[in-house]
Motif scaffolding. Structure first.
Motif, short mmCIF file in Angstrom:
data_model
loop_
_atom_site.label_atom_id
_atom_site.label_comp_id
_atom_site.label_asym_id
_atom_site.label_seq_id
_atom_site.Cartn_x
_atom_site.Cartn_y
_atom_site.Cartn_z
N LEU A 1 0.69 -1.39 0.16
CA LEU A 1 0.15 -0.08 0.03
C LEU A 1 0.83 1.31 -0.02
O LEU A 1 0.48 2.10 -0.62
N VAL A 2 2.02 1.11 0.68
CA VAL A 2 2.94 2.24 0.77
C VAL A 2 4.51 1.92 0.38
O VAL A 2 4.82 0.93 1.29
N SER A 3 5.01 2.63 -0.41
CA SER A 3 6.52 1.89 -0.54
C SER A 3 7.36 3.50 -0.56
O SER A 3 7.02 4.36 -0.78
N ASN A 4 8.51 3.35 -0.65
CA ASN A 4 9.46 4.21 -0.93
C ASN A 4 9.81 4.45 -2.28
O ASN A 4 10.19 3.38 -2.85
N GLN A 5 10.16 5.64 -2.74
CA GLN A 5 10.79 5.74 -4.07
C GLN A 5 11.80 6.67 -4.02
O GLN A 5 11.91 7.67 -3.04
N ARG A 6 12.96 6.78 -4.43
CA ARG A 6 14.17 7.48 -4.59
C ARG A 6 13.75 8.90 -5.06
O ARG A 6 12.96 9.15 -6.06
N ALA A 7 14.30 9.89 -4.44
CA ALA A 7 14.19 11.32 -4.65
C ALA A 7 15.32 12.08 -4.48
O ALA A 7 16.14 11.54 -3.76
N TYR A 8 15.38 13.23 -4.54
CA TYR A 8 16.61 14.09 -4.07
C TYR A 8 16.14 15.36 -3.86
O TYR A 8 15.41 16.17 -4.00
N ASP A 9 16.96 16.09 -2.75
CA ASP A 9 17.39 17.09 -2.34
C ASP A 9 18.34 17.83 -3.17
O ASP A 9 19.22 17.61 -3.25
N LEU A 10 17.76 19.13 -3.56
CA LEU A 10 18.87 20.09 -3.99
C LEU A 10 19.34 20.89 -3.20
O LEU A 10 18.77 21.83 -2.60
N MET A 11 20.67 20.88 -2.93
CA MET A 11 21.32 21.63 -1.74
C MET A 11 22.20 22.77 -2.35
O MET A 11 22.48 22.68 -3.61
N VAL A 12 22.48 23.80 -1.77
CA VAL A 12 23.21 24.88 -1.96
C VAL A 12 24.09 25.44 -1.18
O VAL A 12 23.76 25.44 0.19
N THR A 13 25.43 25.90 -1.47
CA THR A 13 26.34 26.46 -0.56
C THR A 13 26.55 27.92 -1.49
O THR A 13 27.55 28.02 -2.25
N PRO A 14 25.85 28.88 -0.66
CA PRO A 14 25.96 30.20 -1.49
C PRO A 14 27.38 30.76 -1.78
O PRO A 14 27.52 31.19 -2.64
N ARG A 15 28.42 30.45 -0.84
CA ARG A 15 29.48 30.94 -1.10
C ARG A 15 30.32 30.48 -2.34
O ARG A 15 31.17 30.99 -2.87
N GLN A 16 29.94 29.21 -2.43
CA GLN A 16 30.38 28.35 -3.73
C GLN A 16 29.86 28.90 -5.20
O GLN A 16 30.28 28.44 -6.17
N VAL A 17 28.56 29.50 -5.19
CA VAL A 17 27.82 29.90 -6.18
C VAL A 17 28.63 30.94 -7.27
O VAL A 17 28.73 31.91 -6.70
N GLN A 18 28.89 30.77 -8.41
CA GLN A 18 29.39 31.36 -9.16
C GLN A 18 28.42 32.07 -10.35
O GLN A 18 27.08 31.58 -10.14
N LYS A 19 28.75 32.55 -11.31
CA LYS A 19 27.83 33.27 -12.09
C LYS A 19 27.24 32.06 -12.94
O LYS A 19 28.14 31.06 -13.61
#
Length: 547
Positions: free
Chosen positions: A4-22
């Protein structure tokens, strides 16, 4: 045995602001399906949290979106994907039963140190009531980091680390085929169906209609879907099976018949006259439909005579020196059927219902200002008496068992081990002696077999069904159609309560629905396909946009 209920793979998108470039913001937003305004809002929120620590940018990205992003992730420094799981519902059914998982609410974070922000948490249904069993135990790893948030190694060589422990598997008592069939029968109708196995208290079906596909409350679409359903005037998120409180109507005559037998104020052969109702005075009358008169106890149940139960109720109360003493005695009998209080089941929520107290009527009429005739409509399940559908199904199970019930519950096994909690394995006995049930049960069978029985059109060949119709008065519109039943008569496998809001007579909608459910459960087939088609195609929600 069905998932009735199972798990499926998913993803969180993470960010480290200092490493973000243009970066090509537009291309990035197209991949993850957000606009640039949302992008800027999320980046600013991450910066406020920390420029050097990673934080959640978008939760629960699907496998496909993650795959598309993964191919181009090198173009977007500072962002990375973190694997997680989210729920999946293969049957698309039983949304109210199963509940849903979301981000842990703030009120839980404040009072429970176990959870951290962005953890999953069971919000409703089984996900909530068995939260601890399902979540398992989180693993912990302590790391040494420098001022720039760079990992420098394990703290104390991992001395304080711990491994995660898997959550437990739950086996529910729900019969998913019966659940899906019940949902089909209730399509375009408001109300509830609750079915219980009398010998165990295990819940076979728990339907609230309108219902919803539980997959609607998974992933990023959960919030918009929830908001849409929350605003729907037909309240698909509202669990009528546990929370709605209705008058039991004429189904409650069974309880008054049993109390009358127990108190010795009536017996099987007791007859009362009915002149299309019961009259106490020119101003006080309880009407009734036309039928032959007088009727004995068996006929009064088969034909649902109101006058019979007005007389019975009055005798029960007036057997005692005062109305309050008689009423308290009557009320204690009613409470023994599990009415008027929480059932203490393993479900997420519920309501007590109401069996009015002496104090309730003292406040309404003044102390000493009321007697049996004042509250006479309690005899036919009206007045201030209200119950939930699950309480009605449980009451029916108590009658099916001839005087006891097991607290209704939804979980059968935890990690393969049968439920051992005495709350669910110890029978609760009513205050009515077992010897009195035969008379009432025989009369319930006559509801189907008698030529004047109120459910004669819903009988099923080859199955001994015992039931009782009810029609509850509704001040806001058409009356509610009610039916309770169990079968087979001498070896009950299923007890059921059906409420169809604004359905009119109990025999019109609720009785045939109950019969179809019983036949489907016991035989796996339906013999009266014409009646089935009538129910399946029935629409009591008239506006097209409301369906």
């Amino acid at each position: 045995g069905e998932i009735l209920v199972s798990n499926q793979r998913a993803y969180d998108l993470m960010v480290t602001p200092r490493q973000v470039q243009k970066l090509d913001t537009l291309a990035f937003c197209e991949i993850i399906d957000i606009d640039t305004l949302q992008f800027n809002k999320k980046i600013n929120r991450a910066k406020r949290y920390s420029s050097r620590k990673a934080s959640l940018f978008i939760k629960e990205i699907s496998k496909q979106t993650a795959a598309d992003l993964q191919e181009r992730l090198y173009e977007f420094p500072g962002f990375y994907l973190q694997e997680r799981t989210m729920r999946q519902y293969p049957q698309n059914s039983a949304g109210h039963v199963l509940g849903y998982v979301s981000q842990v609410p703030d009120y839980v974070l404040k009072k429970n140190e176990y959870y951290k922000r962005n953890d999953n948490y069971g919000i409703s249904g089984v996900e909530n009531s068995y939260q601890k069993e399902l979540r398992g135990v989180q693993g912990v790893k302590y790391l040494i980091r420098d001022v720039w948030n760079r990992t420098k190694g394990s703290f104390e060589s991992g001395k304080y680390d711990s491994l995660a422990v898997n959550g437990k598997d739950l086996e529910l008592s729900i019969d998913i085929q019966l659940q899906e069939y019940a949902e089909q029968l209730m399509l375009n109708k408001k109300g509830s169906i609750v079915a219980i196995e009398p010998s165990t208290g295990e819940i076979l079906t728990l339907v609230s209609s309108p219902y919803y596909n539980p997959n609607l409350l998974v992933g990023r679409s959960r919030s918009p879907n929830y908001n849409r359903m929350y605003k729907d005037e037909n309240k698909p998120l509202y669990d009528r099976s546990l929370l709605a409180e209705y008058p039991p109507g004429s189904t409650f005559k069974l309880v008054n018949a049993l109390i009358g037998l127990q108190e010795g104020v009536i017996y099987k052969g007791t007859s009362f006259s009915c002149d299309e109702g019961w009259r106490f005075s020119a101003r006080l009358k309880v009407g009734c439909h036309a039928h032959k008169s007088p009727l004995d106890l068996t006929q009064s149940i088969a034909q649902s005579c109101n006058a019979y139960y007005c007389n019975t109720f009055r005798r029960i109360i007036e057997k005692y020196p005062s109305a309050t003493e008689g009423y308290d005695n009557w009320r204690n009998h009613v409470l023994s059927f599990g009415l008027g209080n929480y059932l203490n089941n393993d479900l997420f929520n519920g309501r007590k219902g109401r069996v009015p107290t002496v104090g309730f009527y003292n406040r309404q009429y003044g102390k000493g200002g009321w007697k049996a005739p004042t509250v006479i409509s309690l005899s036919i399940g009206q007045d201030a008496l209200v119950v939930s559908p699950i309480q009605m199904a449980n009451m029916c199970a108590a009658i099916a068992n001839r005087g006891h019930y097991f607290t209704p519950h939804i979980v059968r096994k935890i990690d393969g081990t049968a439920l051992k909690d005495s709350t669910y394995t110890t029978p609760k006995h009513t205050s009515i002696d077992k010897k009195h049930y035969k008379t009432v049960v025989d009369a319930m069978e006559r509801v189907f077999t008698d030529k004047h029985g109120t459910a004669k059109t819903a009988r099923v060949k080859g199955i001994e069904i015992c039931g009782k119709t009810g029609t509850a008065e509704n001040p806001h519109g058409e009356d509610h159609s009610i039916f309770i039943a169990f079968a087979p008569k001498d070896d009950p496998k299923i007890a059921i309560a059906v409420y169809v809001e604004n359905g009119g007579w109990g025999s019109t909608w609720a009785a045939p629905i109950a019969s179809l459910m019983i036949e489907q459960y016991l035989t796996g087939t339906i013999s009266n396909t014409k009646q089935e088609a009538f129910i399946l195609n029935g629409n009591l929600i008239t506006n097209e946009h409301e369906k």
